[in-house]
Each structure stands twice: as structure tokens, then as C-alpha cells.
Design an enzyme around this catalytic site. Structure first.
Site, PDB file in Angstrom:
ATOM      1  N   HIS A   8      43.759   8.636  26.035  1.00 61.24           N
ATOM      2  CA  HIS A   8      44.605   7.824  25.052  1.00 61.24           C
ATOM      3  C   HIS A   8      45.559   7.236  26.292  1.00 61.24           C
ATOM      4  O   HIS A   8      45.959   7.743  27.264  1.00 61.24           O
ATOM      5  CB  HIS A   8      45.432   8.904  24.664  1.00 61.24           C
ATOM      6  CG  HIS A   8      46.674   8.427  23.624  1.00 61.24           C
ATOM      7  ND1 HIS A   8      46.322   7.937  22.404  1.00 61.24           N
ATOM      8  CD2 HIS A   8      47.915   8.217  23.846  1.00 61.24           C
ATOM      9  CE1 HIS A   8      47.569   7.487  21.937  1.00 61.24           C
ATOM     10  NE2 HIS A   8      48.516   7.625  22.676  1.00 61.24           N
ATOM     11  N   GLY A  68      34.425  -1.232  25.710  1.00 61.95           N
ATOM     12  CA  GLY A  68      33.388  -0.201  26.350  1.00 61.95           C
ATOM     13  C   GLY A  68      33.753  -0.048  27.755  1.00 61.95           C
ATOM     14  O   GLY A  68      32.853   0.393  28.409  1.00 61.95           O
ATOM     15  N   LEU A 124      37.983   4.526  17.276  1.00 61.92           N
ATOM     16  CA  LEU A 124      38.923   4.448  16.142  1.00 61.92           C
ATOM     17  C   LEU A 124      39.158   5.229  14.995  1.00 61.92           C
ATOM     18  O   LEU A 124      40.078   5.458  14.362  1.00 61.92           O
ATOM     19  CB  LEU A 124      39.237   3.026  15.955  1.00 61.92           C
ATOM     20  CG  LEU A 124      39.678   1.922  17.211  1.00 61.92           C
ATOM     21  CD1 LEU A 124      39.803   0.521  16.668  1.00 61.92           C
ATOM     22  CD2 LEU A 124      40.976   2.477  17.870  1.00 61.92           C
ATOM     23  N   ASN A 170      39.322  12.976  24.487  1.00 61.56           N
ATOM     24  CA  ASN A 170      39.426  11.542  24.146  1.00 61.56           C
ATOM     25  C   ASN A 170      40.379  11.038  25.368  1.00 61.56           C
ATOM     26  O   ASN A 170      41.038  11.863  26.233  1.00 61.56           O
ATOM     27  CB  ASN A 170      40.284  11.710  22.879  1.00 61.56           C
ATOM     28  CG  ASN A 170      41.049  10.449  22.434  1.00 61.56           C
ATOM     29  OD1 ASN A 170      40.021   9.322  22.616  1.00 61.56           O
ATOM     30  ND2 ASN A 170      42.274  10.129  21.966  1.00 61.56           N
ATOM     31  N   ASN A 209      35.773   1.884  29.352  1.00 62.39           N
ATOM     32  CA  ASN A 209      35.689   3.367  29.705  1.00 62.39           C
ATOM     33  C   ASN A 209      34.476   4.081  29.571  1.00 62.39           C
ATOM     34  O   ASN A 209      33.859   4.689  30.581  1.00 62.39           O
ATOM     35  CB  ASN A 209      36.731   4.050  28.777  1.00 62.39           C
ATOM     36  CG  ASN A 209      38.169   3.908  29.320  1.00 62.39           C
ATOM     37  OD1 ASN A 209      38.458   4.436  30.310  1.00 62.39           O
ATOM     38  ND2 ASN A 209      38.857   3.378  28.370  1.00 62.39           N
TER      39      ASN A 209
HETATM   40  C1  GRF Z   1      41.462   2.175  26.111  1.00 62.37           C
HETATM   41  O1  GRF Z   1      43.019   1.849  26.348  1.00 62.37           O
HETATM   42  C2  GRF Z   1      41.529   3.771  25.710  1.00 62.37           C
HETATM   43  O2  GRF Z   1      42.521   4.527  25.993  1.00 62.37           O
HETATM   44  C3  GRF Z   1      41.989   3.409  24.142  1.00 62.37           C
HETATM   45  O3  GRF Z   1      41.233   2.356  23.874  1.00 62.37           O
HETATM   46  C4  GRF Z   1      40.967   1.324  24.837  1.00 62.37           C
HETATM   47  C5  GRF Z   1      39.535   1.203  24.817  1.00 62.37           C
HETATM   48  O4  GRF Z   1      38.973   0.182  25.894  1.00 62.37           O
HETATM   49  N1  GRF Z   1      41.909   4.536  23.478  1.00 62.37           N
HETATM   50  P1  GRF Z   1      37.627   0.245  26.119  1.00 62.37           P
HETATM   51  O5  GRF Z   1      36.961  -0.006  24.893  1.00 62.37           O
HETATM   52  O6  GRF Z   1      37.093   1.424  26.906  1.00 62.37           O
HETATM   53  O7  GRF Z   1      37.580  -0.921  27.057  1.00 62.37           O
END
Ligand code: GRF
Length: 184
Positions: free
Chosen positions: A98, A13, A81, A96, A15
Site C-alpha cells: 500500500h 507492474g 485493484l 499487499n 512492483n
Molecule cells: C503502487 O503504488 C502500489 O503500492 C499500489 O499501486 C501501485 C502499483 O504500481 N497498490 P505498479 O503497477 O507496481 O507499478
């Protein structure tokens, strides 16, 4: 008026936290009204508590009703996911993040360390992060923003992931900010 944002996450989490911070500081004219956790006991749930954000943990409960009750203007996938079904995509725009420069290194199976491993195996000179809208064709929606990082000699999937993650934390709040200002 502040936009209502729902974040979906399945992992640590970081992000999600970058978005929560930007909303709390007023940098984003939006409020995160709900975190949808793809599974129980993930880091994102602890982070939600820190920002007083309610959490819906996926399981037997009715996710669609919870989403509709919250009435979001935007859904942000942040390390989520699972595939988002069409009845959720119909509620509001879905963004999203990526961890690569789409359209390269996207699509089925391209998540987490798999992405960074593929970038290194292809001998790319740079990688980065992409924010895009989700449509029915996954990883193929309109690209909103990208940020690049160099691939360095001796990089491992882990070191590259860490470098990409750093730019993700800036790029995602910027994209959501623009959306909330009605500029997307
Ligand atoms: C990030 O690298 C995002 O781009 C990918 O999964 C990772 C998630 O990291 N889809 P977090 O859970 O936000 O730390």
C-alpha cells in the site's frame, strides 16, 4: 526449497518486476510461478514475458482452479485493484503493498493517486509504503514492514507517488525474502 509465489497486478507492474528481478537473481528463495492480470493489455503482462512468467488474464476462465493447480505458498498483490475473495484468501497467505503509512490513508477508495492526494491534503510531513497481510478486513491485516519518505514542499500527487514507488521497489522484495526464509 524455493517457495512458489503468485503475483496479482492490475497496472504497470513495476512492483511485480521488482519481485521478478529479486527472484531471478536468487535474492528471494522463491519463484514466481504465475502472474494474475486483473485485466488485459496492462504493462505487467509485457513484463511477465520478459521474465518468462506465465500469465492468467482474469476473464471467463476459472481463476480458482488455476491458482490451486499452481499451488502457491504466497500470493503477492502488487497494484491489484479488486477485492480478493475469501476462497482465494483460504489458499495461502496473501500480502499487499500500500503506498502510504497504514493504518493512515487505507481502506475503501484509497488507491493510486487518491492516497497521495489525501496525504497532501492532510498536511503530513511524511508518507511511505506498507507491506501487510490481507485478511477479511481489507487494509487491516498485520503490518509486515514500512518505509518512510518525506513529503516535500511543492509536492504533487505525482511527485509524491514517484518517491514512494522508489521505496516500494526495495521494500516488497525484502518482505518476500523474509517470508521465503520462513521468518514471518
Ligand atoms: C503502487 O503504488 C502500489 O503500492 C499500489 O499501486 C501501485 C502499483 O504500481 N497498490 P505498479 O503497477 O507496481 O507499478
Amino acid at each position: 526449497m524455493n517457495k512458489k509465489i503468485i503475483v496479482f497486478a492490475s497496472g504497470g507492474g513495476s512492483n511485480f518486476e521488482a519481485l521478478a528481478k529479486a527472484a531471478q537473481s536468487g535474492d528471494i528463495k522463491g519463484q514466481i510461478v504465475l502472474l494474475v492480470a486483473g485485466k488485459p493489455a496492462i504493462g505487467a503482462i509485457d513484463k511477465a514475458a520478459k521474465y518468462n512468467i506465465p500469465v492468467f488474464v482474469e476473464g471467463p476462465g476459472d481463476l480458482l482452479s488455476a491458482l490451486k493447480a499452481a499451488g502457491p505458498d504466497l500470493i503477492c498483490l502488487a497494484g491489484y485493484l479488486k477485492k480478493v475473495p475469501q476462497n482465494i484468501l483460504d489458499i495461502c497467505p496473501v500480502m499487499n503493498i500500500h503506498p502510504a503509512l497504514l493504518p493512515k490513508f487505507g481502506g475503501k477508495g484509497m488507491h493510486g493517486a487518491h492516497v497521495h492526494r489525501a496525504v497532501l491534503a492532510a498536511g503530513e510531513a511524511e508518507s511511505g509504503a506498507t507491506i501487510h497481510f490481507i485478511d477479511a478486513d481489507y487494509d487491516k491485516g498485520t503490518i509486515i514492514a514500512q518505509a518512510k519518505v518525506p513529503v516535500l514542499p511543492g509536492d504533487t500527487p505525482q511527485t509524491l507517488a514517484a518517491r514512494v514507488l522508489e521505496v516500494e521497489h526495495k521494500l516488497y522484495p525484502q518482505a518476500v525474502k523474509i517470508f521465503c526464509e520462513g521468518k514471518l
